[in-house]
Design an enzyme around this catalytic site. Structure first.
Site, short mmCIF file in Angstrom:
data_model
loop_
_atom_site.label_atom_id
_atom_site.label_comp_id
_atom_site.label_asym_id
_atom_site.label_seq_id
_atom_site.Cartn_x
_atom_site.Cartn_y
_atom_site.Cartn_z
N LYS A 206 -21.20 -2.63 -11.97
CA LYS A 206 -20.68 -2.98 -13.31
C LYS A 206 -19.46 -2.15 -13.67
O LYS A 206 -18.89 -2.30 -14.75
CB LYS A 206 -21.76 -2.73 -14.36
CG LYS A 206 -23.04 -3.51 -14.15
CD LYS A 206 -24.05 -3.13 -15.24
CE LYS A 206 -25.40 -3.75 -14.97
NZ LYS A 206 -26.44 -3.18 -15.85
N ARG B 91 -24.78 9.41 -0.15
CA ARG B 91 -23.78 8.92 0.82
C ARG B 91 -22.80 8.03 0.08
O ARG B 91 -23.22 7.16 -0.69
CB ARG B 91 -24.43 8.15 1.97
CG ARG B 91 -23.38 7.44 2.84
CD ARG B 91 -23.93 6.90 4.12
NE ARG B 91 -24.24 7.96 5.06
CZ ARG B 91 -24.60 7.75 6.32
NH1 ARG B 91 -24.71 6.53 6.79
NH2 ARG B 91 -24.87 8.76 7.13
N ARG C 105 -30.67 6.16 10.20
CA ARG C 105 -31.28 7.45 10.46
C ARG C 105 -31.20 8.42 9.28
O ARG C 105 -32.19 9.06 8.92
CB ARG C 105 -30.61 8.14 11.67
CG ARG C 105 -31.14 7.69 13.00
CD ARG C 105 -30.03 7.76 14.04
NE ARG C 105 -29.07 6.72 13.74
CZ ARG C 105 -29.14 5.48 14.22
NH1 ARG C 105 -30.07 5.16 15.06
NH2 ARG C 105 -28.26 4.56 13.87
N THR C 106 -30.02 8.53 8.70
CA THR C 106 -29.86 9.57 7.68
C THR C 106 -30.79 9.31 6.50
O THR C 106 -31.53 10.18 6.07
CB THR C 106 -28.39 9.66 7.23
OG1 THR C 106 -27.57 9.84 8.38
CG2 THR C 106 -28.18 10.82 6.27
N HIS D 152 -20.22 15.28 7.17
CA HIS D 152 -21.63 14.85 7.26
C HIS D 152 -22.41 16.10 7.69
O HIS D 152 -22.84 16.21 8.84
CB HIS D 152 -21.73 13.72 8.27
CG HIS D 152 -23.04 12.99 8.27
ND1 HIS D 152 -24.15 13.41 7.56
CD2 HIS D 152 -23.41 11.85 8.92
CE1 HIS D 152 -25.14 12.55 7.78
NE2 HIS D 152 -24.72 11.61 8.59
C1 NCD Z 1 -22.87 8.65 11.56
C2 NCD Z 1 -22.23 8.52 10.20
O1 NCD Z 1 -22.74 7.81 9.32
O2 NCD Z 1 -21.22 9.18 10.02
N1 NCD Z 1 -24.17 8.13 11.61
C3 NCD Z 1 -25.23 8.94 11.30
O3 NCD Z 1 -25.37 9.39 10.20
N2 NCD Z 1 -26.07 9.25 12.29
C4 NCD Z 1 -22.03 8.18 12.68
C5 NCD Z 1 -21.49 6.78 12.67
O4 NCD Z 1 -21.75 5.99 11.77
O5 NCD Z 1 -20.78 6.45 13.62
#
Ligand code: NCD
Length: 302
Positions: free
Chosen positions: A79, A100, A49-50, A128
């Site tokens: 590397k 991320r 999703r993100t 997040h």
């Molecule tokens: C979450 C995350 O990556 O922290 N997912 C997301 O971005 N919707 C929650 C998770 O991974 O449990």
């Protein structure tokens, strides 16, 4: 606001600006406002999703995307390049970086070398922030308020970064009561609890989910974060600790909602999906509009 690495830097006014713009994009769907911009999405951890909603959001605003979805393996990190060097270079090619990373504090490191805005799309067990903003937007849309609510946050409160960011936003508002429901091994860290007590937010810790269901307006379920456990045995002990069924949801108020940042594993039975209180798919869709709003607000000044 130059970067978005934590919800700590967000106030109610900024949040309302984002909500207003997200409402606009929910209706309008599209714009050309970022047509001269290039956005990089660099992901060192898995995401559905993100990453995809950020990329869709950028495309819907007319921006172009460069992306590495498995940066640990396919960027020069493999590397041995440092994150700082990678960010320094990528920031010289682009106008904004969505990052991320598996390490808590990674985006804090990134902003020290980046010439362009950094959005933290998850830093290990840290934060997040964009998930928390879209969560707040979903709560506001469904319950028409972000204050005077009884809220249960359930699951892996130790490692769940979405919870850490969301609690900071909830503590901006008055008169919320927060139930922190987790097994004792996965309690909210003291540093996060301190944010709540400093703001005089009422909170209680409990291991029992069933008892509180009838009292709450919002149930926020989370996944037990398997990838953060040191041993498989420790994970096995808690992996199915909470599982929300239709029968349990039937004890909740009709006006309440169930949220989850997704992916869900066993925390919410599929049979709950058809209940009118299930808000998690709407929540995920809101991510698109909220991320459009965030991209626009961060890039407008550049
Ligand atoms: C979450 C995350 O990556 O922290 N997912 C997301 O971005 N919707 C929650 C998770 O991974 O449990």
């Amino acid at each position: 606001m130059k970067h978005l690495i934590s919800t700590k830097n967000i106030d109610i006014k900024t949040l309302n600006d984002i909500f207003q713009l997200a409402d606009y994009y929910k209706k309008e769907q599209q714009s050309n406002i970022l047509s001269r911009k290039i956005i990089a999405s660099i992901f060192y951890e898995p995401s559905t999703r993100t990453r995809l909603s950020f990329e869709a959001a950028a495309l819907k605003l007319g921006a172009k995307i460069i992306s590495t979805e498995n940066a640990s393996q396919f960027s020069s990190a493999a590397k041995g390049e440092t994150l700082e060097d990678t960010i320094k270079i990528v920031s010289s090619y682009t106008d904004l970086i969505v990052l991320r990373h598996f390490e808590k504090g990674a985006s804090k490191k990134a902003i020290t070398v980046s010439a362009v805005p950094i959005i933290n799309a998850g830093d290990g067990t840290g934060e997040h922030p964009t998930q928390a903003i879209l969560d707040a937007y979903t709560i506001y849309n469904a319950l028409k308020a972000l204050n005077n609510l009884k809220i249960a946050l359930v699951g892996d409160l130790l490692n769940g970064r979405t919870i850490h960011s969301l609690l900071i936003l909830l503590s901006l508002y008055k008169n919320n009561t927060i139930y922190l429901v987790s097994p004792k091994e996965l309690k909210l860290p003291n540093a996060n609890k301190k944010i709540l007590s400093n703001k005089k937010i009422k909170f209680m810790e409990s291991e029992n989910l069933k008892n509180i269901l009838p009292k709450i307006d919002l149930l926020y379920m989370t996944r037990i974060q398997k990838e953060r456990f040191k041993s498989a045995k420790d994970f096995e002990k808690v992996k199915n600790v909470y599982r929300l069924t239709k029968k349990m949801v039937s004890t909740m108020k009709k006006s309440s909602i169930v949220m989850h940042p997704l992916p869900r594993i066993n925390e919410i039975a599929k049979e709950v999906d058809s209940d009118s209180r299930a808000a998690y798919f709407r929540q995920a869709q809101n991510g698109l509009f909220v991320r459009m709003a965030i991209l626009e607000l961060l890039l407008k000044k550049f």
